[in-house]
Design a protein around this motif. Sequence first.
Motif, short mmCIF file in Angstrom:
data_model
loop_
_atom_site.label_atom_id
_atom_site.label_comp_id
_atom_site.label_asym_id
_atom_site.label_seq_id
_atom_site.Cartn_x
_atom_site.Cartn_y
_atom_site.Cartn_z
N VAL A 148 1.24 0.43 11.58
CA VAL A 148 1.86 -0.34 12.66
C VAL A 148 2.67 -1.51 12.09
O VAL A 148 3.85 -1.66 12.35
CB VAL A 148 0.80 -0.85 13.66
CG1 VAL A 148 1.42 -1.81 14.66
CG2 VAL A 148 0.16 0.32 14.39
N ASN A 149 1.98 -2.37 11.34
CA ASN A 149 2.69 -3.51 10.73
C ASN A 149 2.77 -3.39 9.22
O ASN A 149 3.39 -4.23 8.56
CB ASN A 149 1.98 -4.83 11.07
CG ASN A 149 2.11 -5.17 12.53
OD1 ASN A 149 3.15 -4.93 13.14
ND2 ASN A 149 1.05 -5.71 13.11
N GLY A 150 2.09 -2.40 8.67
CA GLY A 150 2.00 -2.28 7.22
C GLY A 150 3.32 -2.24 6.50
O GLY A 150 3.65 -3.14 5.71
N CYS B 218 -3.61 -8.12 6.79
CA CYS B 218 -3.80 -8.05 8.23
C CYS B 218 -5.29 -8.19 8.53
O CYS B 218 -6.12 -7.97 7.65
CB CYS B 218 -3.24 -6.74 8.78
SG CYS B 218 -4.31 -5.33 8.54
N PRO B 219 -5.65 -8.56 9.76
CA PRO B 219 -7.08 -8.78 10.04
C PRO B 219 -7.86 -7.48 10.18
O PRO B 219 -9.08 -7.48 10.17
CB PRO B 219 -7.05 -9.53 11.38
CG PRO B 219 -5.77 -9.12 12.04
CD PRO B 219 -4.80 -8.91 10.91
N GLY B 220 -7.16 -6.36 10.32
CA GLY B 220 -7.84 -5.09 10.58
C GLY B 220 -8.15 -4.98 12.07
O GLY B 220 -8.20 -5.98 12.78
N CYS B 221 -8.29 -3.77 12.53
CA CYS B 221 -8.60 -3.56 13.95
C CYS B 221 -9.16 -2.15 14.09
O CYS B 221 -9.55 -1.54 13.10
CB CYS B 221 -7.35 -3.76 14.80
SG CYS B 221 -6.10 -2.49 14.49
N MET C 189 -2.01 -4.32 3.78
CA MET C 189 -2.04 -4.06 5.23
C MET C 189 -2.84 -2.80 5.54
O MET C 189 -2.91 -1.88 4.74
CB MET C 189 -0.60 -3.91 5.74
CG MET C 189 0.27 -5.13 5.48
SD MET C 189 -0.28 -6.61 6.35
CE MET C 189 0.18 -6.20 8.02
N GLY C 190 -3.41 -2.79 6.76
CA GLY C 190 -4.39 -1.76 7.11
C GLY C 190 -3.84 -0.47 7.69
O GLY C 190 -4.55 0.54 7.69
N CYS C 191 -2.63 -0.45 8.21
CA CYS C 191 -2.13 0.81 8.79
C CYS C 191 -0.61 0.75 8.95
O CYS C 191 0.03 -0.26 8.64
CB CYS C 191 -2.81 1.11 10.12
SG CYS C 191 -2.08 0.27 11.52
N ARG D 129 -7.79 0.51 14.36
CA ARG D 129 -7.01 1.57 13.70
C ARG D 129 -7.44 1.79 12.24
O ARG D 129 -6.96 2.69 11.59
CB ARG D 129 -5.51 1.22 13.73
CG ARG D 129 -4.92 1.22 15.12
CD ARG D 129 -3.46 0.86 15.06
NE ARG D 129 -2.70 1.84 14.30
CZ ARG D 129 -2.13 2.92 14.82
NH1 ARG D 129 -2.22 3.15 16.10
NH2 ARG D 129 -1.45 3.75 14.06
N THR D 130 -8.28 0.89 11.73
CA THR D 130 -8.68 1.05 10.33
C THR D 130 -9.99 1.83 10.28
O THR D 130 -10.90 1.55 11.05
CB THR D 130 -8.87 -0.30 9.64
OG1 THR D 130 -9.60 -1.13 10.53
CG2 THR D 130 -7.57 -0.95 9.31
S1 SF4 Z 1 -1.57 -3.51 10.50
FE1 SF4 Z 1 -2.69 -1.85 11.52
S2 SF4 Z 1 -4.82 -2.12 10.88
FE2 SF4 Z 1 -3.79 -4.05 10.47
S3 SF4 Z 1 -4.20 -5.22 12.33
FE3 SF4 Z 1 -2.18 -4.27 12.56
S4 SF4 Z 1 -2.60 -2.39 13.70
FE4 SF4 Z 1 -4.58 -3.10 12.88
#
Ligand code: SF4
Length: 431
Positions: free
Chosen positions: A362-364, A314-317, A358-360, A319-320
């Motif tokens: 939500v979609n992880g 994921c691109p990160g946002c 994945m970073g969190c 939430r990371t």
């Molecule tokens: S998976 Fe989490 S950290 Fe990654 S872009 Fe989506 S919301 Fe942000």
Amino acid sequence: MNKPEKPSQEKLQGDVAGPSARHKTTQVMVGKVAVGGGAPIVVQSMTNTDTADIEGTIAQVAALSRAGSEMVRITVDREEAAAAVPHIRDGLRKLGITTPLIGDFHYIGHKLLADYPACAEALDKYRINPGNVGFKNKRDTQFADIIEIANKYDKPVRIGANWGSLDQELLTKLMDENTASPDPRDARAVTREAMVQSALLSAARAQELGMPKNKMILSAKVSAVQDLIAVYQELARRSDYAIHLGLTEAGMGSKGIVASSAALGILLQGGIGDTIRISLTPEPGGDRTLEVQVAQELLQTMGFRTFVPLVAACPGCGRTTSTTFQELARSIQDFIREEMPGWKTQYPGVEELNVAVMGCIVNGPGESKHANIGISLPGTGEAPAAPVFVDGKKFRTLRGPGIAADFKALVIDYIDQRYGAGAKAPVTAAE
Ligand code: SF4
């Protein structure tokens, strides 16, 4: 205020199309590599060493080949370069590298090939540019000389028209005809037409000289994306020669990658293209093999071929909380690329592996479940735990400072169990 129109069922339903059927072309063998005629789309590249530098050129061809280039082109611009070619071929063979070598000829190719028969024999294909094979009355004879040598050594050729060195006599003729026409087109359209005609007329001339269609690959490279798409679509519409795709002078870094991917992606989606080269200008001191990696990734992300396991990240946002997931994604990607040459023989099919980082939450978990093996790292405010999913199921939760190393070890275990010689069973383990 007008009420928004409710979409009809008809508008909501329809066929969701994939890529067009491959444009049917005549297959050409370049060494042992098949190009066109339904063969997998071939990745090729070109050296930027002085070909007269035998050791340097061997090293770069070997690097490009190991990176996955299935054919490599080298410049043959003068006598020293032509004399070096057979030594380069022999040096590569000693390293166990049999990747076909293509000679890039301009202006004096006819003379170099005639004067250096060992060069003519060592190469697997000759590239001719119809715009600079000779001028006025010499053009036809010099072109004919190269075709005759190719026929003699049973070598295929690429007839490669190029916007920057377009046949000026042909362009002038078409411009004059256009000016005299009652409904003249703009100059750009005429230049596109000249590109297509330059390639096709040269191919027809080669056929008159006895070269069969299965010895010819055509290209018509342009540096502007829209021109390139238009020219190749027309080339494919008018012929069934095998087609080499490439955006010329694509440029450096992201600009070159984006422009090449945009242009080639549209053509490949339309079924056009049998071999591709991504012409990237390397950064000073940069790695020439990047163009091979980009070509492979373009074909793989579009679903045409598989070369290396894909790492989805994921691109990160916001939430990371840290760069941990970026570092892990990078480290997994680099690790896979480094290990692939050995894995290819040890783990057949490993190139189809999908890994997700994945970073969190939500979609992880969702994205990780779609991968063969995936990890969902903790985002801001989440418990410091990273669930790992294997073949769609939760497999284990990693915790602590060793998450990255632990995940890498799990990837290796997965590869070994899934693709190793002994076990093909799906990986199973409990939390
Ligand atoms: S998976 Fe989490 S950290 Fe990654 S872009 Fe989506 S919301 Fe942000």
